[in-house]
Design an enzyme around this catalytic site. Structure first.
Site, short mmCIF file in Angstrom:
data_model
loop_
_atom_site.label_atom_id
_atom_site.label_comp_id
_atom_site.label_asym_id
_atom_site.label_seq_id
_atom_site.Cartn_x
_atom_site.Cartn_y
_atom_site.Cartn_z
N GLY A 1 0.83 -1.20 0.00
CA GLY A 1 0.00 0.00 0.00
C GLY A 1 0.87 1.25 0.00
N GLY B 1 -0.52 4.58 0.27
CA GLY B 1 -1.23 5.77 0.74
C GLY B 1 -0.38 6.50 1.77
N LEU B 2 -1.02 7.33 2.58
CA LEU B 2 -0.25 8.10 3.55
C LEU B 2 0.54 7.18 4.48
CD1 LEU B 2 -2.72 10.97 4.49
CD2 LEU B 2 -0.78 11.03 2.92
N ALA B 3 -0.11 6.13 4.99
CA ALA B 3 0.56 5.27 5.95
C ALA B 3 1.65 4.43 5.29
CB ALA B 3 -0.45 4.36 6.65
N GLY B 4 1.39 3.93 4.10
CA GLY B 4 2.36 3.06 3.44
C GLY B 4 3.44 3.84 2.70
N ARG C 1 -19.55 13.19 13.37
CA ARG C 1 -20.11 12.55 12.18
C ARG C 1 -21.22 11.55 12.49
NH1 ARG C 1 -14.43 11.66 8.89
NH2 ARG C 1 -14.25 13.85 8.32
N HIS D 1 -17.80 5.66 4.86
CA HIS D 1 -16.66 6.50 4.53
C HIS D 1 -15.34 5.96 5.06
CE1 HIS D 1 -14.31 10.03 3.85
NE2 HIS D 1 -14.16 10.28 5.12
N ARG E 1 -14.24 8.05 14.36
CA ARG E 1 -13.08 8.90 14.06
C ARG E 1 -13.53 10.35 13.89
NH1 ARG E 1 -11.14 11.05 9.74
NH2 ARG E 1 -12.24 9.81 8.19
N LEU F 1 -5.91 11.53 8.23
CA LEU F 1 -4.64 11.93 7.62
C LEU F 1 -3.57 12.00 8.71
CD1 LEU F 1 -5.88 14.69 5.15
CD2 LEU F 1 -5.71 12.24 4.83
#
Lengths: 249, 646
Positions: free
Chosen positions: B48, B50-53, B338, B409, B443, B449
């Site tokens: 992955g 994305g931001l983490a990967g 939310r 989401h 969350r 993020l």
């Protein structure tokens, strides 16, 4: 509405490829263009035909993965709109729509409408970054950035890397993509130390990857879903000229 | 029928004790280090980008490790973090409005409805500050004020302005920052990039994660790859609902395959339904589009007071509108968290007061904001979101109120990890949305993020080195190792099986039906009766899938239907576990609302006495019920309280 589609089918890089005609019926004007293709693929699957391969992912206009030439226009007829955000209400009942992949020397076809865009990654590898290893950063407020510069940098940074600019360009040039990154980083104080080397290295990687040169036709900016302006290329040219004469290289 | 059995409690979370402010520092000091000269000999697989990967792969590469990065997209820059709109939280207190690490910590624990770990959340709040510094240094063009300093906004229920943003494209800008750092490492030779590859299984050798089985999505080739440790940063599983704001390719396969190999899956039923998405327009819908909840800062949510009011919104006078969030929650108004905003929207629609096609929508109205601030100011803040809305619906929010409705989401659940972000399989680390750790049962906005980058840039690179240092003499493993051969064969058999069914229903038709079951029974409101029914329906549909699915094409080239089929097959198994988890947790908390557990006013009612724990599930085969392992949660710093936003 009912439509005739003429879609580019190509089984792989070795296949010559051809346009194939399909009919789609009962298309809703609220469908997105890709949902219309989903519908076609569902039918092809049940009919025992192979569905049409096309790239897509976020379907909200930001990942840059979708990439269709629609009636000869990259991402279709709507300005500043990716294929996934194009809706069928912009077409009329009875229309014939040609759907082709991006065509450029640097983007070879993988299958049907899917192309290989790793050439873009190579341009970024050559210098599309600021060298700031994790943990080395000063406080975020250490270097104020004039709002106008920050806003302009942001505008350039909104490029999604879809490649429409290349597909639209008669030369298959990736200069708008390259210029967007050069402009984004060059407008920020953090981007100054590497500014000269960056533009030289990125342009070199661009040329090496098989993209053509820029002749200022401006097709790129006309199809860019994020509206990256042609002035970015002007900025790149200025930076390139300055760097060519002053770089230590 | 036995739905689950209870096993031993989770033994060790590795969370240090002592004062919470110094836990992370002490933990880092106590963990072993890998000598810089030895790092290039240590290999790490990261799945992955994305931001983490992406952040993890870049940072590990910078540190000198040999990193192999995988993503299913054609480029690491396309991971779905890119679609995050609103912003990223950080306890910088640049506004001097009373923010602090302590307050971000408190808000996150409370916002998560007391179902997250204090130690992890405190560390997240601490690290948040460094993230902003790092991103600015990379050239992320955050919004700035005229003085040149960074702008902030209040976001998603926070009473301080701690959210940093880049127009409505914060995720894109942060991801491109991580992507550029990653490509710099590719050029430097520390990271090998494998795009258009999908992980289809985990290879476990002597109880340790040592590799993965991957399919090259272009050639169809199934291969194995090996490392000293494996990091899964493969995102969340919201696509189990078919319709969600996730990208079409988002899937649970990487984490689910690891789960089947022994990694516990925690709190799978904790899903976030985002209140502000564009409503569905018809049965052809393939995904839902989020409208950033930053819109709730200036937009006012309302529905007509009368049921089934046929008038256009502009024709409904002020006195006949119900600004229900402002009415029910006067102190937070339109900015309630939310889960609360989503359920309130569902309630007014259930009452028959919804607007738009099918009555599944509420208005988000900018008329007051435009009058107060002017059209230009509103457009400067939300221009791209308004355009996106108009492109999809054909309506201009400057002229008519937006219509919004909740949509799936984000998933708070994920693979269970300890304080080191290590799963129950040694050597398998899990970061970002793929793990369960920091958001509890709900969350907060702009925290995804933050967590992705915290894990990727600052937490994982520190904790994984401890594991590598302690395991400096791992035996080399190759493609001929029995565990690798077996894992690869299993993947090949599964691919062949999917292709050979040759039935009469498409993969999408099954996925749609599964999603509908999940939305109806495991969505915004869950009940004992509904969940039991859902489990039965899912099992029936799964059996049908394996008998009737039609996957065209071959295994030897690009086959998007085959990719989808494998992912949907895993969603079936996950869906059942989500329902079992939701059924066993008879309390309401955060995004998990059980109809049987509510206050007289219809708010979520927690049961701290019986459910103040993380539910970590163990796979015990497709025929046996899963085993529940509990990790008790202790709250030393934030006192348990019922959330109230009134």
């Amino acid at each position: 509405m009912n439509l005739t589609l003429r879609i580019w089918r190509q089984t792989g890089p070795a296949d010559k490829g051809r346009m194939v005609k399909y009919r789609v019926e009962d298309v809703s004007p609220d469908m997105s263009f890709l949902e219309m293709l989903d519908m076609l693929n569902e039918r092809l699957t049940l009919d025992g035909d192979e569905p049409v391969a096309f790239d897509h992912d976020c379907r909200e206009g930001i990942c840059g993965m979708c990439s269709l030439m629609i009636n000869g226009a990259a991402h279709g007829p709507e300005r500043a709109t990716t294929t996934c955000q194009l809706h069928m209400r912009h077409f009329a009942d009875g229309d014939t729509i040609d759907i082709e992949p991006w065509r450029a020397r640097a983007f070879p076809v993988v299958k049907d409408l899917v192309v290989d865009r790793t050439a873009f990654d190579k341009i970024i590898q050559a210098g599309g970054y600021i060298s700031a290893a994790t943990g080395t950063a000063p406080d975020a407020h250490a270097a104020p950035v004039p709002k106008a510069d920050a806003d302009a940098a942001f505008e350039a940074a909104t490029c999604i890397g879809c490649g429409a600019c290349v597909a639209a360009c008669p030369n298959g040039s990736g200069m708008l993509f390259t210029a967007a990154k050069v402009t984004h980083l060059g407008l920020l104080p953090q981007g100054q130390p590497e500014r000269r080397e960056r533009v030289l290295n990125m342009v070199e990687a661009h040329d090496d990857a098989g993209f053509g040169g820029c002749t200022n036709t401006g097709e790129c900016t006309a199809v860019c879903p994020k509206g990256i302006p042609l002035t970015a290329i002007g900025q790149l040219n200025r930076d390139f000229l300055k760097a060519s004469t002053t770089s230590a290289r | 029928m036995t739905l689950y059995v209870e096993g031993d409690p989770v033994a060790d979370t590795k969370a240090p004790d002592g004062p919470i402010e110094t836990r992370w520092d002490r933990h880092r000091f106590e963990s072993k280090l890998v000598n810089p000269a030895n790092r290039r000999k240590r290999t790490i697989i990261v799945v992955g980008t994305g931001l983490a990967g992406g952040a993890a792969a870049a940072t590990l590469g910078e540190a000198g490790y040999h990193v192999k990065s995988y993503c299913y997209q054609d480029s690491p820059r396309r991971a779905h973090s890119i679609a995050a709109q609103g912003g990223i939280n950080a306890a910088k207190n640049y506004r001097n409005d009373g923010d602090s690490i302590q307050r971000l910590f408190y808000d996150t624990v409370k916002g998560g409805d007391f179902r997250s770990r204090e130690s992890n959340v405190y560390r997240l709040a601490q690290v948040s500050v460094e993230i902003i510094d790092q991103c600015v240094a990379q050239g992320v063009p955050f919004a700035r004020e005229y003085g040149g300093l960074l702008d902030n906004r209040s976001f998603g229920g926070a009473q301080v302005s701690r959210t940093f943003y880049a127009r409505g494209q914060t995720g894109q800008q942060l991801l491109l920052g991580a992507y550029q750092a990653l490509e710099r490492q590719v050029a430097a030779g520390t990271v090998e990039m494998h795009a258009r590859h999908e992980m289809l299984d985990l290879i476990v050798v002597d109880g340790r994660a040592r590799g993965i089985v991957v399919r090259d999505l272009v050639t169809g080739e199934i291969a194995t790859d090996f490392a000293d440790a494996v990091v899964l940063a493969s995102g969340g599983y919201g696509n189990v609902f078919f319709l969600s704001t996730n990208a079409k390719g988002c899937n649970v396969t990487a984490t689910w395959r690891a789960h089947r190999k022994g990694a516990l899956f925690a709190n799978p039923c904790f899903t976030q339904i985002h209140p502000t998405c564009i409503p569905q327009s018809g049965d052809h819908q393939s995904k839902l589009t989020l409208m950033s909840e930053s819109l709730r800062n200036d937009g006012r949510v309302w529905v007509p007071k009368e049921k089934g009011d046929p008038r256009k919104p502009g024709d409904i006078p002020e006195g006949e509108r119900d600004y229900y969030l402002e009415r029910i929650y006067p102190s937070f108004g339109n900015l309630v968290p939310r889960d609360i905003a989503s359920r309130a929207a569902k309630n007014v629609c259930d009452e028959g007061r919804g607007v738009g096609p099918g009555g599944l929508g509420v208005y988000l109205d900018f008329a007051d904001a435009i009058e107060r601030l002017g059209k230009d100011a509103v457009s400067a803040k939300y221009g791209n979101l308004f355009e996106m809305y108009e492109r999809i619906t054909g309506e201009d929010p400057n002229e008519v109120p937006m219509r919004i409705y909740p949509a799936v989401h984000y998933t708070m659940g994920g693979l269970w990890v300890d304080y080191d972000l290590q799963s129950t399989i040694p050597g398998l680390f899990v970061t970002g949305e793929a793990n369960f750790s920091d958001h509890g049962a709900n969350r907060l906005g702009a925290s995804a993020l933050m967590q992705g980058l915290a894990d990727g840039y600052f937490v994982l690179p520190n904790t994984i080195s401890g594991y590598l240092a302690e395991n400096s003499k791992l035996e080399p493993v190759g493609a001929d190792h029995p565990a690798a051969v077996e894992a690869r064969f299993a993947v090949e058999r599964r691919v062949a099986r999917l292709l050979n069914i040759d039935g009469d229903r498409t993969v999408d038709s099954f996925h749609r039906e599964l999603g509908r079951i999940m939305w109806d029974y495991c969505g915004m409101e869950r009940t004992d009766e509904g969940l039991r029914k859902a489990i039965e329906l899912i099992r029936g549909l799964r059996d049908e899938f394996w008998r009737r699915v039609k996957v065209p094409g071959s295994a030897d080239d690009l086959n998007q239907a085959l990719e989808k089929a494998g992912r949907v097959a895993d969603f079936f198994e996950l869906a059942e576990l989500m329902c079992v988890d939701a059924l066993h947790r008879t309390e309401s908390c955060g995004g998990h609302f059980r109809g049987e557990s509510q206050t007289p006013e219809g708010e979520a009612l927690r049961d701290d006495e019986n459910f103040s724990y993380v539910a970590a599930w163990e796979w015990s085969g497709s025929e046996a019920p899963p085993v529940l392992h509990k990790e008790e949660l202790n709250f030393e710093y934030v006192h348990l309280s019922q959330r109230s936003y009134k």
